[in-house]
Design a protein around this motif. Structure first.
Motif, short mmCIF file in Angstrom:
data_model
loop_
_atom_site.label_atom_id
_atom_site.label_comp_id
_atom_site.label_asym_id
_atom_site.label_seq_id
_atom_site.Cartn_x
_atom_site.Cartn_y
_atom_site.Cartn_z
N TRP A 1 -49.84 127.95 114.43
CA TRP A 1 -49.04 127.37 113.19
C TRP A 1 -50.01 126.73 112.12
CZ3 TRP A 1 -44.19 124.50 115.46
CH2 TRP A 1 -43.44 125.43 115.76
N ALA A 2 -50.78 125.92 112.78
CA ALA A 2 -51.84 125.18 111.77
C ALA A 2 -52.76 126.13 111.14
CB ALA A 2 -52.59 124.04 112.70
N ILE A 3 -53.29 127.08 112.13
CA ILE A 3 -54.17 128.10 111.40
C ILE A 3 -53.55 128.89 110.38
CG2 ILE A 3 -55.51 130.18 111.91
CD1 ILE A 3 -55.96 128.94 114.76
N GLU A 4 -52.33 129.31 110.56
CA GLU A 4 -51.45 130.09 109.91
C GLU A 4 -51.23 129.32 108.47
OE1 GLU A 4 -47.13 132.09 109.41
OE2 GLU A 4 -47.99 131.86 111.44
N ASN A 5 -50.87 127.90 108.46
CA ASN A 5 -50.88 127.23 107.53
C ASN A 5 -52.02 126.80 106.71
OD1 ASN A 5 -47.99 126.64 107.49
ND2 ASN A 5 -48.35 125.14 109.06
N GLY A 6 -53.32 127.12 107.07
CA GLY A 6 -54.49 127.01 106.30
C GLY A 6 -55.44 125.93 107.00
N TYR A 7 -55.04 125.23 107.98
CA TYR A 7 -55.98 124.26 108.55
C TYR A 7 -57.37 124.72 109.11
CZ TYR A 7 -52.44 120.72 108.35
OH TYR A 7 -51.31 119.84 108.17
N ARG A 8 -58.42 124.18 108.73
CA ARG A 8 -59.94 124.88 109.33
C ARG A 8 -60.54 123.63 110.23
NH1 ARG A 8 -56.95 128.44 108.71
NH2 ARG A 8 -57.36 130.45 107.74
N HIS A 9 -59.63 122.55 110.16
CA HIS A 9 -60.49 121.39 110.80
C HIS A 9 -59.58 120.69 111.97
CE1 HIS A 9 -61.24 116.79 109.68
NE2 HIS A 9 -61.45 116.84 111.20
N PHE A 10 -60.23 120.80 112.91
CA PHE A 10 -59.21 120.39 114.16
C PHE A 10 -60.00 119.33 114.90
CE2 PHE A 10 -58.34 124.74 113.15
CZ PHE A 10 -57.07 124.77 113.00
N ASP A 11 -59.09 118.07 115.15
CA ASP A 11 -59.63 116.84 115.72
C ASP A 11 -58.96 116.66 117.13
OD1 ASP A 11 -60.99 114.12 115.23
OD2 ASP A 11 -59.17 113.69 116.46
N SER A 12 -59.98 117.03 118.29
CA SER A 12 -59.63 116.83 119.54
C SER A 12 -60.48 115.78 120.05
CB SER A 12 -60.06 118.34 120.13
OG SER A 12 -59.70 118.08 121.59
N ALA A 13 -60.29 115.71 121.58
CA ALA A 13 -60.83 114.53 122.28
C ALA A 13 -60.69 114.74 123.77
CB ALA A 13 -60.64 113.23 122.16
#
Length: 268
Positions: free
Chosen positions: A42-54
């Motif tokens: 969903w995030a990719i489809e919405n346009g997110y290109r920055h993903f915060d993981s840990a």
């Protein structure tokens, strides 16, 4: 998407997606992995290109799988992950082993931003860890490096003894705890601030004030908070398990708060 230039000239999207409960049963932090990548998709489809993981989120593989199976090229997205130092330092071999695990789970040969997740009460050990991160940075495996949850007393030893300045300090900053002094300290040292859980701390009274402001712009109270943060040069990583809410968190670039708006929000 607005990009922010870090002190090493690398650009990072000013709005990213938090991921700490993505792909987990009941959307719970300690939930077992479901085996799907719905929220990342969903995030990719919405346009997110920055993903915060840990590492401590125990779901880096969800982020890696979702991004790898998308149509995006590796250079199209920005991944942050963090060394799990919740229990402090466990030696040089431990650091390198954990870094290699993250690279494998995220299905990438480089990480855009790698952070020390938590400080602990041993500045010599913190500097030792930092020097390992510097090695990976100098080899190009990490495109930028930084810290998370660090206060001035934790940052000072790195600034005094390191050869690479931290690009980022990811900290708590939200309604009721804006953390202005630490943000000012970060700025004075040319360190970008990232706010985790930027939509936390909003009680009903605060929500009423924020929505009153938002109504003038056709925005939600959450969009007003995110706009306030980016207007004070803070990068934000909101998270939602709702596709529409994810989209709303990106829709904050077509209005600007007044000085009065900003003061009312600062006072919450």
């Amino acid at each position: 998407m607005k990009l922010v230039k870090l002190n090493n000239e690398l650009e990072i999207p000013v709005v990213g997606s938090g991921t700490n409960t993505y792909g987990k049963e009941d959307n719970a932090f300690k939930g077992e992995l479901r085996g799907d990548t719905q929220e990342i998709d969903w995030a990719i489809e919405n346009g997110y290109r920055h993903f915060d993981s840990a590492q401590v989120y125990a779901n880096e593989e969800v982020v890696g799988k979702g991004l790898n199976q998308s149509d995006l090229k590796r250079e199209d997205y920005f991944i942050t992950t963090k060394l799990n130092t919740n229990k402090g330092f466990a030696g040089h071999d431990w650091i390198t082993a954990e870094i290699e695990k993250s690279l494998e789970k995220l299905q990438t040969d480089y990480i855009d931003l790698f952070l020390i997740h938590f400080p602990w009460d041993n500045s010599d050990e913190i500097v030792e860890v930092w020097r390992v991160l510097e090695e990976y940075y100098n080899r190009g495996v990490f495109k930028s490096i930084g810290v998370s949850n660090f206060e001035e007393k934790h940052l000072d030893p790195i600034l005094q003894n390191g050869t690479v300045k931290p690009d980022v300090n990811q900290i708590e900053s939200h309604v009721g705890k804006w953390n202005d002094a630490l943000i000012d300290y970060n700025k004075s040292n040319d360190i970008a601030t990232v706010a985790w859980s930027p939509l936390a701390g909003i009680d009903e009274d605060a929500k009423q004030v924020l929505q009153e402001i938002g109504d003038r712009y056709g925005k939600t109270y959450a969009q007003v908070v995110l706009r306030y943060q980016i207007e004070r040069d803070v990068i934000v990583i909101p998270k939602s398990h709702n596709k529409e809410h994810q989209a709303q968190s990106l829709d904050i670039f077509d209005f600007e708060l007044t000085a009065d708006d900003r003061q009312r929000i600062a006072d919450l």
